[in-house]
Design a protein around this motif. Structure first.
Motif, PDB file in Angstrom:
ATOM      1  N   GLU A  84      64.430  19.685 -81.310  1.00  0.00           N
ATOM      2  CA  GLU A  84      63.254  19.192 -80.438  1.00  0.00           C
ATOM      3  C   GLU A  84      63.708  18.334 -79.123  1.00  0.00           C
ATOM      4  OE1 GLU A  84      60.101  19.177 -81.162  1.00  0.00           O
ATOM      5  OE2 GLU A  84      60.468  20.663 -82.670  1.00  0.00           O
ATOM      6  N   VAL A  85      63.433  19.051 -78.028  1.00  0.00           N
ATOM      7  CA  VAL A  85      63.700  18.642 -76.579  1.00  0.00           C
ATOM      8  C   VAL A  85      62.658  17.657 -75.940  1.00  0.00           C
ATOM      9  CG1 VAL A  85      64.481  19.731 -74.462  1.00  0.00           C
ATOM     10  CG2 VAL A  85      64.830  20.783 -76.855  1.00  0.00           C
ATOM     11  N   SER A  86      63.120  16.498 -75.619  1.00  0.00           N
ATOM     12  CA  SER A  86      62.294  15.495 -74.687  1.00  0.00           C
ATOM     13  C   SER A  86      63.305  15.062 -73.620  1.00  0.00           C
ATOM     14  CB  SER A  86      61.696  14.564 -75.525  1.00  0.00           C
ATOM     15  OG  SER A  86      61.100  15.003 -76.513  1.00  0.00           O
TER      16      SER A  86
ATOM     17  N   ASP B 158      60.517  12.042 -82.080  1.00  0.00           N
ATOM     18  CA  ASP B 158      61.233  13.270 -81.800  1.00  0.00           C
ATOM     19  C   ASP B 158      62.395  13.623 -82.980  1.00  0.00           C
ATOM     20  OD1 ASP B 158      60.320  14.130 -78.973  1.00  0.00           O
ATOM     21  OD2 ASP B 158      60.990  12.225 -78.761  1.00  0.00           O
ATOM     22  N   VAL B 159      62.720  12.517 -83.345  1.00  0.00           N
ATOM     23  CA  VAL B 159      63.747  12.640 -84.682  1.00  0.00           C
ATOM     24  C   VAL B 159      63.156  12.994 -85.721  1.00  0.00           C
ATOM     25  CG1 VAL B 159      65.404  11.290 -86.056  1.00  0.00           C
ATOM     26  CG2 VAL B 159      65.381  11.075 -83.367  1.00  0.00           C
ATOM     27  N   GLU B 160      61.930  12.297 -85.971  1.00  0.00           N
ATOM     28  CA  GLU B 160      61.115  12.628 -87.281  1.00  0.00           C
ATOM     29  C   GLU B 160      60.410  13.987 -87.346  1.00  0.00           C
ATOM     30  OE1 GLU B 160      59.891   8.181 -88.444  1.00  0.00           O
ATOM     31  OE2 GLU B 160      58.371   9.594 -86.999  1.00  0.00           O
ATOM     32  N   ARG B 161      60.264  14.482 -85.955  1.00  0.00           N
ATOM     33  CA  ARG B 161      59.682  15.840 -85.887  1.00  0.00           C
ATOM     34  C   ARG B 161      60.604  16.959 -86.335  1.00  0.00           C
ATOM     35  NH1 ARG B 161      56.615  14.201 -81.709  1.00  0.00           N
ATOM     36  NH2 ARG B 161      58.045  14.814 -80.208  1.00  0.00           N
TER      37      ARG B 161
ATOM     38  N   THR C 215      66.848   6.835 -77.215  1.00  0.00           N
ATOM     39  CA  THR C 215      66.517   5.267 -77.583  1.00  0.00           C
ATOM     40  C   THR C 215      67.106   4.875 -78.692  1.00  0.00           C
ATOM     41  OG1 THR C 215      64.902   5.555 -79.103  1.00  0.00           O
ATOM     42  CG2 THR C 215      64.100   5.434 -76.615  1.00  0.00           C
ATOM     43  N   GLU C 216      67.529   3.705 -78.636  1.00  0.00           N
ATOM     44  CA  GLU C 216      68.551   2.994 -79.898  1.00  0.00           C
ATOM     45  C   GLU C 216      67.534   3.217 -81.067  1.00  0.00           C
ATOM     46  OE1 GLU C 216      71.556   1.812 -81.871  1.00  0.00           O
ATOM     47  OE2 GLU C 216      71.456   2.118 -79.603  1.00  0.00           O
ATOM     48  N   ARG C 217      66.382   2.971 -80.888  1.00  0.00           N
ATOM     49  CA  ARG C 217      65.504   3.327 -82.185  1.00  0.00           C
ATOM     50  C   ARG C 217      65.653   4.719 -82.699  1.00  0.00           C
ATOM     51  NH1 ARG C 217      59.295   1.926 -81.993  1.00  0.00           N
ATOM     52  NH2 ARG C 217      59.528   4.305 -81.764  1.00  0.00           N
ATOM     53  N   ALA C 218      65.822   5.621 -81.942  1.00  0.00           N
ATOM     54  CA  ALA C 218      65.888   7.062 -82.206  1.00  0.00           C
ATOM     55  C   ALA C 218      67.338   7.397 -82.905  1.00  0.00           C
ATOM     56  CB  ALA C 218      65.563   7.887 -81.027  1.00  0.00           C
ATOM     57  N   ARG C 219      68.400   6.505 -82.125  1.00  0.00           N
ATOM     58  CA  ARG C 219      69.710   6.672 -82.828  1.00  0.00           C
ATOM     59  C   ARG C 219      69.743   6.136 -84.055  1.00  0.00           C
ATOM     60  NH1 ARG C 219      73.070   8.652 -79.096  1.00  0.00           N
ATOM     61  NH2 ARG C 219      72.684   8.043 -76.929  1.00  0.00           N
TER      62      ARG C 219
END
Length: 101
Positions: free
Chosen positions: A48-50, A57-60, A86-90
């Protein structure tokens, strides 16, 4: 490698995927085949690219990789790729086993 759309559509026609799973898999930004450096195991990267990788994006990536894992011969690794993460994404990526870069 077979065209991803054909592979997904064939799986749907055989009843291996629901319509929702079919559409989810077809929305994947990219699928790359390669080998892991250490083990030489063949794997697929479901990407998934953003511009900015966030939790969605991580969940997708994880959700779509799980669907494709049922169809592919090798292991499918979920990946989120962006200029920024983002830190949340990490944190979510670590929790779900998604590679972010």
């Amino acid at each position: 490698m077979e065209d991803l759309a054909n592979l997904v559509d064939q799986a749907f026609e055989k009843g291996r995927l629901t319509e929702e799973e079919r559409l989810e898999a077809l929305r994947l930004d990219g699928l790359v085949r390669g080998k892991l450096k250490e083990s030489r195991e063949e794997v697929f990267l479901a990407a998934e690219v953003s511009l900015t990788v966030d939790i969605e994006d991580v969940e997708r990536a994880q959700r779509r990789a799980r669907i494709l894992q049922r169809l592919m011969d090798g292991r499918v690794l979920p990946v989120g790729i962006g200029e920024m993460v983002t830190e949340r994404a990490r944190r979510k990526a670590e929790e779900l086993g998604v590679i972010v870069a």
